[in-house]
Design a protein around this motif. Structure first.
Motif, PDB file in Angstrom:
ATOM      1  N   THR A 177       0.817  -1.047  -0.027  1.00 15.87           N
ATOM      2  CA  THR A 177      -0.133   0.136   0.051  1.00 15.87           C
ATOM      3  C   THR A 177       0.903   1.347   0.021  1.00 15.87           C
ATOM      4  N   ARG A 178       1.807   1.166   0.868  1.00 15.03           N
ATOM      5  CA  ARG A 178       2.812   2.499   1.026  1.00 15.03           C
ATOM      6  C   ARG A 178       3.385   2.727  -0.508  1.00 15.03           C
ATOM      7  N   SER A 226      -1.620   5.670  13.052  1.00 15.37           N
ATOM      8  CA  SER A 226      -0.518   5.137  13.088  1.00 15.37           C
ATOM      9  C   SER A 226       0.283   5.884  13.877  1.00 15.37           C
ATOM     10  N   ASP A 227       1.411   5.155  14.666  1.00 18.35           N
ATOM     11  CA  ASP A 227       2.304   6.051  15.273  1.00 18.35           C
ATOM     12  C   ASP A 227       3.237   6.984  14.548  1.00 18.35           C
ATOM     13  N   GLY A 228       3.508   6.838  13.341  1.00 20.71           N
ATOM     14  CA  GLY A 228       4.162   7.320  12.595  1.00 20.71           C
ATOM     15  C   GLY A 228       3.393   8.865  11.971  1.00 20.71           C
ATOM     16  N   LEU A 229       2.128   8.647  11.799  1.00 14.37           N
ATOM     17  CA  LEU A 229       1.237   9.617  11.506  1.00 14.37           C
ATOM     18  C   LEU A 229       1.087  10.500  12.808  1.00 14.37           C
ATOM     19  N   LEU A 241      -8.058   9.879   2.706  1.00 12.75           N
ATOM     20  CA  LEU A 241      -7.535   8.765   1.834  1.00 12.75           C
ATOM     21  C   LEU A 241      -6.209   8.603   1.395  1.00 12.75           C
ATOM     22  N   SER A 242      -5.249   9.764   1.502  1.00 16.37           N
ATOM     23  CA  SER A 242      -3.886   9.558   1.350  1.00 16.37           C
ATOM     24  C   SER A 242      -3.200   8.775   2.340  1.00 16.37           C
ATOM     25  N   GLN A 243      -3.748   8.594   3.466  1.00 14.49           N
ATOM     26  CA  GLN A 243      -3.169   8.126   4.821  1.00 14.49           C
ATOM     27  C   GLN A 243      -3.049   6.436   4.516  1.00 14.49           C
ATOM     28  N   GLY A 244      -3.786   5.928   3.670  1.00 14.75           N
ATOM     29  CA  GLY A 244      -4.125   4.339   3.635  1.00 14.75           C
ATOM     30  C   GLY A 244      -4.612   3.840   4.835  1.00 14.75           C
ATOM     31  N   VAL A 245      -3.579   2.560   5.095  1.00  8.68           N
ATOM     32  CA  VAL A 245      -3.845   2.069   6.339  1.00  8.68           C
ATOM     33  C   VAL A 245      -3.316   2.298   7.525  1.00  8.68           C
ATOM     34  N   GLY A 246      -2.728   3.806   7.521  1.00 13.21           N
ATOM     35  CA  GLY A 246      -2.318   4.426   8.692  1.00 13.21           C
ATOM     36  C   GLY A 246      -3.267   5.461   9.395  1.00 13.21           C
ATOM     37  N   LEU A 247      -4.685   5.064   8.841  1.00 13.87           N
ATOM     38  CA  LEU A 247      -5.759   6.107   9.385  1.00 13.87           C
ATOM     39  C   LEU A 247      -7.105   5.324   9.131  1.00 13.87           C
ATOM     40  N   LEU A 248      -7.757   5.106  10.345  1.00 13.14           N
ATOM     41  CA  LEU A 248      -9.089   4.480  10.201  1.00 13.14           C
ATOM     42  C   LEU A 248     -10.128   5.554  10.860  1.00 13.14           C
ATOM     43  N   VAL A 249     -10.848   6.305  10.114  1.00 10.15           N
ATOM     44  CA  VAL A 249     -11.989   6.990  10.663  1.00 10.15           C
ATOM     45  C   VAL A 249     -12.868   6.302  11.539  1.00 10.15           C
TER      46      VAL A 249
END
Length: 185
Positions: A6-7, A112-115, A154-162
């Motif tokens: 994904t990344r 995610s921790d990175g975000l 949308l650009s955050q992919g799997v790094g974000l879940l609303v």
């Protein structure tokens, strides 16, 4: 889809958006293949075409159908900050997603921790809160209910879940599942 895949896809698509000119006649898919190879992405013309079709559902990009081969470019109505050299961190620091006082959307998301590290440096809003969890963080912020917000989510992919609001969660889920369905056989 695995996180690394994904990344890599998001990185490639972001690089592709940067290659697009600001006006017609645009750049052909074949030219974009070579431009992407110059920046380290070895992909087929068909992959570029799929990416462009998918990205055109989210970003203001257009295909010039007036001549063959078709050229891709940013829409004439696209804001200047969206073209080629878009700087997300600069955009966020300039309050691009912040709501007007007394208005806005109460966003709650798992990130995610990175975000979370990025958002500590460039908060989404003055009232943004990050709560550490066993895995990742919970984000709470009042943001502008806008198209740039959706692009960013949308650009955050799997790094974000609303998580909230539910209507935004469902909208993002529908967009992502529709995009993923295009990749499945």
């Amino acid at each position: 889809m695995p996180f690394a895949t994904t990344r890599a896809t998001l990185s490639r698509q972001w690089a592709l958006l940067r290659q697009l000119p600001s006006r017609s006649p645009g750049t052909t898919s074949a030219e974009l293949v070579w431009s992407l190879r110059d920046v380290g992405f070895s992909v087929s013309k068909r992959t570029v075409e799929r990416d462009l079709n998918e990205l055109s559902l989210i970003f203001p990009i257009e295909r010039n159908d007036k001549s063959i081969p078709f050229g891709w470019h940013w829409s004439a109505t696209a804001g200047g900050e969206l073209r080629g050299s878009f700087d997300l961190q600069g955009y966020l620091r300039a309050d691009g997603l912040q709501a007007s006082p007394g208005a806005g959307l109460e966003l709650q998301a798992l990130i995610s921790d990175g975000l979370a590290r990025q958002l500590r440096e460039a908060p989404l809003s003055a009232d943004m809160q990050l709560t550490a969890l066993d895995q990742g963080h919970r984000l709470r912020a009042t943001v502008s209910d806008s198209l740039p917000l959706r692009w960013w989510l949308l650009s955050q992919g799997v790094g974000l879940l609303v998580e909230q609001p539910l209507s935004l969660r469902e909208e993002i889920a529908h967009t992502l599942s529709s995009a993923a369905a295009r990749y499945l056989p």
